[in-house]
Design an enzyme around this catalytic site. Structure first.
Site, PDB file in Angstrom:
ATOM      1  N   HIS A 268       5.686  51.981 -28.031  1.00 18.71           N
ATOM      2  CA  HIS A 268       6.931  51.237 -27.789  1.00 18.71           C
ATOM      3  C   HIS A 268       7.529  51.674 -26.451  1.00 18.71           C
ATOM      4  O   HIS A 268       7.189  51.129 -25.415  1.00 18.71           O
ATOM      5  CB  HIS A 268       7.854  51.485 -28.985  1.00 18.71           C
ATOM      6  CG  HIS A 268       9.049  50.603 -29.063  1.00 18.71           C
ATOM      7  ND1 HIS A 268       9.279  49.567 -28.209  1.00 18.71           N
ATOM      8  CD2 HIS A 268      10.114  50.614 -29.919  1.00 18.71           C
ATOM      9  CE1 HIS A 268      10.415  48.966 -28.542  1.00 18.71           C
ATOM     10  NE2 HIS A 268      10.946  49.595 -29.566  1.00 18.71           N
ATOM     11  N   HIS A 307       1.332  41.705 -24.216  1.00 13.17           N
ATOM     12  CA  HIS A 307       2.557  41.828 -24.998  1.00 13.17           C
ATOM     13  C   HIS A 307       2.379  41.037 -26.280  1.00 13.17           C
ATOM     14  O   HIS A 307       1.719  39.993 -26.274  1.00 13.17           O
ATOM     15  CB  HIS A 307       3.746  41.269 -24.197  1.00 13.17           C
ATOM     16  CG  HIS A 307       5.071  41.689 -24.729  1.00 13.17           C
ATOM     17  ND1 HIS A 307       5.691  41.041 -25.758  1.00 13.17           N
ATOM     18  CD2 HIS A 307       5.883  42.717 -24.374  1.00 13.17           C
ATOM     19  CE1 HIS A 307       6.839  41.641 -26.013  1.00 13.17           C
ATOM     20  NE2 HIS A 307       6.982  42.664 -25.198  1.00 13.17           N
ATOM     21  N   ASP A 363       6.855  47.209 -18.561  1.00  8.92           N
ATOM     22  CA  ASP A 363       6.534  48.607 -18.269  1.00  8.92           C
ATOM     23  C   ASP A 363       5.641  48.783 -17.053  1.00  8.92           C
ATOM     24  O   ASP A 363       5.461  49.898 -16.577  1.00  8.92           O
ATOM     25  CB  ASP A 363       5.833  49.247 -19.484  1.00  8.92           C
ATOM     26  CG  ASP A 363       6.805  49.424 -20.624  1.00  8.92           C
ATOM     27  OD1 ASP A 363       7.943  49.797 -20.346  1.00  8.92           O
ATOM     28  OD2 ASP A 363       6.418  49.183 -21.773  1.00  8.92           O
TER      29      ASP A 363
HETATM   30  N1  ACO Z   1      -5.847  45.741 -21.737  1.00  4.70           N
HETATM   31  C1  ACO Z   1      -7.024  45.184 -22.097  1.00  4.70           C
HETATM   32  N2  ACO Z   1      -7.179  44.353 -23.137  1.00  4.70           N
HETATM   33  C2  ACO Z   1      -6.089  44.080 -23.867  1.00  4.70           C
HETATM   34  C3  ACO Z   1      -4.820  44.615 -23.535  1.00  4.70           C
HETATM   35  C4  ACO Z   1      -4.721  45.469 -22.424  1.00  4.70           C
HETATM   36  N3  ACO Z   1      -3.561  46.001 -22.057  1.00  4.70           N
HETATM   37  N4  ACO Z   1      -3.921  44.166 -24.425  1.00  4.70           N
HETATM   38  C5  ACO Z   1      -4.578  43.377 -25.268  1.00  4.70           C
HETATM   39  N5  ACO Z   1      -5.897  43.321 -24.934  1.00  4.70           N
HETATM   40  C6  ACO Z   1      -6.938  42.500 -25.580  1.00  4.70           C
HETATM   41  C7  ACO Z   1      -7.353  43.104 -26.896  1.00  4.70           C
HETATM   42  O1  ACO Z   1      -8.441  43.993 -26.734  1.00  4.70           O
HETATM   43  C8  ACO Z   1      -7.724  41.867 -27.660  1.00  4.70           C
HETATM   44  O2  ACO Z   1      -8.965  41.428 -27.205  1.00  4.70           O
HETATM   45  P1  ACO Z   1     -10.052  40.838 -28.261  1.00  4.70           P
HETATM   46  O3  ACO Z   1      -9.431  39.553 -28.746  1.00  4.70           O
HETATM   47  O4  ACO Z   1     -11.278  40.642 -27.469  1.00  4.70           O
HETATM   48  O5  ACO Z   1     -10.190  41.868 -29.337  1.00  4.70           O
HETATM   49  C9  ACO Z   1      -6.705  40.832 -27.215  1.00  4.70           C
HETATM   50  O6  ACO Z   1      -6.339  41.250 -25.881  1.00  4.70           O
HETATM   51  C10 ACO Z   1      -5.459  40.770 -28.082  1.00  4.70           C
HETATM   52  O7  ACO Z   1      -4.895  42.062 -28.180  1.00  4.70           O
HETATM   53  P2  ACO Z   1      -4.048  42.607 -29.407  1.00  4.70           P
HETATM   54  O8  ACO Z   1      -4.193  44.084 -29.478  1.00  4.70           O
HETATM   55  O9  ACO Z   1      -4.368  41.809 -30.627  1.00  4.70           O
HETATM   56  O10 ACO Z   1      -2.592  42.216 -28.957  1.00  4.70           O
HETATM   57  P3  ACO Z   1      -1.255  42.788 -29.588  1.00  4.70           P
HETATM   58  O11 ACO Z   1      -0.270  41.703 -29.506  1.00  4.70           O
HETATM   59  O12 ACO Z   1      -1.467  43.379 -30.931  1.00  4.70           O
HETATM   60  O13 ACO Z   1      -0.880  43.997 -28.616  1.00  4.70           O
HETATM   61  C11 ACO Z   1       0.111  45.297 -26.936  1.00  4.70           C
HETATM   62  C12 ACO Z   1       0.153  43.971 -27.723  1.00  4.70           C
HETATM   63  C13 ACO Z   1       0.216  46.499 -27.926  1.00  4.70           C
HETATM   64  C14 ACO Z   1       1.328  45.342 -26.019  1.00  4.70           C
HETATM   65  C15 ACO Z   1      -1.221  45.354 -26.122  1.00  4.70           C
HETATM   66  O14 ACO Z   1      -1.283  44.271 -25.231  1.00  4.70           O
HETATM   67  C16 ACO Z   1      -1.389  46.674 -25.391  1.00  4.70           C
HETATM   68  O15 ACO Z   1      -1.895  47.641 -25.965  1.00  4.70           O
HETATM   69  N6  ACO Z   1      -0.944  46.753 -24.091  1.00  4.70           N
HETATM   70  C17 ACO Z   1      -1.017  47.977 -23.343  1.00  4.70           C
HETATM   71  C18 ACO Z   1       0.180  48.874 -23.717  1.00  4.70           C
HETATM   72  C19 ACO Z   1       1.482  48.355 -23.174  1.00  4.70           C
HETATM   73  O16 ACO Z   1       1.592  47.980 -21.990  1.00  4.70           O
HETATM   74  N7  ACO Z   1       2.538  48.345 -24.038  1.00  4.70           N
HETATM   75  C20 ACO Z   1       3.890  47.928 -23.631  1.00  4.70           C
HETATM   76  C21 ACO Z   1       4.325  46.691 -24.340  1.00  4.70           C
HETATM   77  S1  ACO Z   1       5.911  46.195 -23.776  1.00  4.70           S
HETATM   78  C22 ACO Z   1       7.017  47.130 -24.623  1.00  4.70           C
HETATM   79  O17 ACO Z   1       6.837  47.598 -25.705  1.00  4.70           O
HETATM   80  C23 ACO Z   1       8.315  47.408 -23.989  1.00  4.70           C
END
Ligand code: ACO
Length: 442
Positions: A268, A307, A363
């Site tokens: 988060h 996101h 972020d």
């Molecule tokens: N880098 C590479 N691949 C990614 C990323 C990423 N940052 N984020 C998602 N993906 C991919 C996943 O591997 C998945 O691929 P697949 O379909 O081939 O398996 C697809 O995109 C969907 O991802 P999910 O994990 O299902 O997306 P979710 O909505 O659950 O996750 C999250 C959102 C946690 C923000 C994710 O994008 C992530 O981990 N990002 C990096 C961490 C980050 O920047 N967090 C800050 C969020 S903003 C905040 O909280 C203020």
């Protein structure tokens, strides 16, 4: 147009049910009438992580993730970032409307009257170890505030809610700054109410021997914008924690401590820290393709990208990118920004990211700004918690007054053992330490 209902046929019984649709939703409790017999408790909806569950009706912030829209009380985030101040935006979020000149003056005065903390609270904070994480200090100290203001437990009392809201918005920068200076062994700086909200915060953080701290106007403004962008974000994890704890009618200090505890998690409020670590690890633009290769192979994630809600450029990231350049005009250019810009360019052109709608989130650039301003990474979630306090309080008050809200109490799908008789100690098999580890999550 048909009626606003959803018809469900239960193939176990052949019965049909018409369930009303309101605001594009059905009530999960309407599913409980779908039963196979008298001793069936009825259908429940299973939604781990509450990914498709609206837990409240709210008038505070609005997000359209596909279009990249964020509004507070109807006002676009871009306009607020450009024209408003943090305290004015906090008023909007808490009260529901932009203030008139006199209301804004009163609000600013009321917040400033609460910037100091009780000396015993200062002593309490001095009890933390020299290397205590500032977010842990913030969570513990905000929780401790409830013992200083026991009347805060009268959560149904409007005047009490108002006073605690002013206190929390007023004191949280002071607590944050004390946490920062504690880690550096620096004497704590009392609030200077001649300064703006963010100017005073900078003074409490960075003032040394000067009689009067004069914040750099560019940095003061940058912090105002960052605070506006972080003030609320509908039902995210920490806000949900605030509403959940508040639904038990816990006092608002306990509510905000619980919300801040949720925010402290790396999923988060900690992602901007991870972005800075990642950019430092990349080190130079030449190493970006190698990182992208690992990301596309699923071995790691590109931090600051993607996101749960935004499937478009996070509108806050766009604004922060602009602010970064203003900050660098004072602090000098961060070596991380060129890597970040190139990384963004490469990623936004790459099919892997395009297909998955992965764009920079809030972020991606905020950590670079905080780093350039001299904040250690441990302070990043604290810098998030300060402005979010307005959002938490507004969401908490909305929940307290919502007649539909009761104590939050989700259901579970029990998948454990059926009833079994107690096994006397001498009849239990010795399964050994290794197997014990396999047996439980703790
Ligand atoms: N880098 C590479 N691949 C990614 C990323 C990423 N940052 N984020 C998602 N993906 C991919 C996943 O591997 C998945 O691929 P697949 O379909 O081939 O398996 C697809 O995109 C969907 O991802 P999910 O994990 O299902 O997306 P979710 O909505 O659950 O996750 C999250 C959102 C946690 C923000 C994710 O994008 C992530 O981990 N990002 C990096 C961490 C980050 O920047 N967090 C800050 C969020 S903003 C905040 O909280 C203020």
């Amino acid at each position: 147009m048909g009626a606003s209902t959803l018809t469900i046929t239960d193939n176990r019984t052949g019965k049909r049910y018409d369930i009303p649709i309101e605001h594009g939703s059905i009530r999960a409790t309407d599913l409980s009438q779908i039963k196979t017999g008298a001793d069936d408790g009825g259908i429940v909806s299973y939604d781990p992580a509450l990914a498709n569950t609206a837990s409240c009706k709210s008038k505070i912030s609005y997000i359209d993730g596909d279009k990249g829209i964020l509004r507070y009380r109807g006002y676009p985030i871009e306009e607020l970032a450009e024209k408003s101040t943090y305290l004015e935006t906090a008023y909007l979020i808490v009260k529901g409307e932009l203030p008139t000149t006199s209301h804004l003056g009163m609000w600013q005065h009321n917040i400033k009257m609460h910037t100091m903390v009780h000396e015993n609270l200062k002593a309490f904070m001095q009890g933390f170890r020299y290397d205590a994480h500032p977010m842990g200090m913030l969570v513990g100290t905000v929780g401790a505030l409830s013992t200083f203001y026991p009347e805060a437990r009268h959560v149904m009392d409007l005047e009490s809610r108002r006073v605690q809201t002013r206190r929390l918005i007023g004191k949280i920068p002071t607590i944050a700054a004390y946490a920062y200076r504690h880690g550096r062994g620096l004497p704590w700086v009392y609030p200077d109410n001649d300064l703006s909200y963010t100017g005073n915060f900078l003074s409490m953080l960075f003032r040394m021997t000067e009689l009067k701290y004069r914040p750099d106007p560019v940095l003061e403004h940058a912090l105002e914008v960052l605070f506006i962008l972080h003030a609320d974000h509908e039902q995210n994890c920490s806000t949900t924690a605030a509403r959940m704890v508040g639904s038990a009618l816990a006092d608002p200090y306990s509510v905000v401590a619980a919300a801040a505890a949720a925010l402290s998690g790396p999923r988060h409020g900690g992602a901007n820290e991870e972005v800075v670590h990642m950019l430092r690890e990349i080190g130079s633009i030449d190493h970006i393709p190698e990182l992208i290769k690992h990301v596309k192979a699923g071995e790691r994630r590109l931090m600051g990208f993607g996101h749960r809600v935004y499937k478009n450029y996070d509108p806050r990231a766009k604004i922060i990118k602009e602010v970064a350049h203003q900050v660098f005009s004072v602090t000098g250019k961060s070596p991380l920004i060129d890597i970040a810009l190139e990384l963004e360019k490469i990623a936004l052109d790459d099919d892997y990211f395009v297909k998955r709608k992965l764009y920079p989130n809030v972020d991606f650039y905020s950590g670079i700004i905080y780093d350039a301003m001299g904040f250690p990474v441990e302070m990043f979630p604290v810098l998030f918690a300060i402005p979010r306090t307005a959002g938490w309080m507004a969401q908490w008050a909305e929940m307290v007054l919502d007649e539909e809200q009761r104590i939050a109490r989700p259901k579970q799908l029990y998948v454990g053992y059926d009833e079994r008789p107690y096994l006397p100690l001498d009849r239990r098999r010795d399964i050994g330490a290794q197997e014990t580890e396999v047996h439980g999550p703790l």
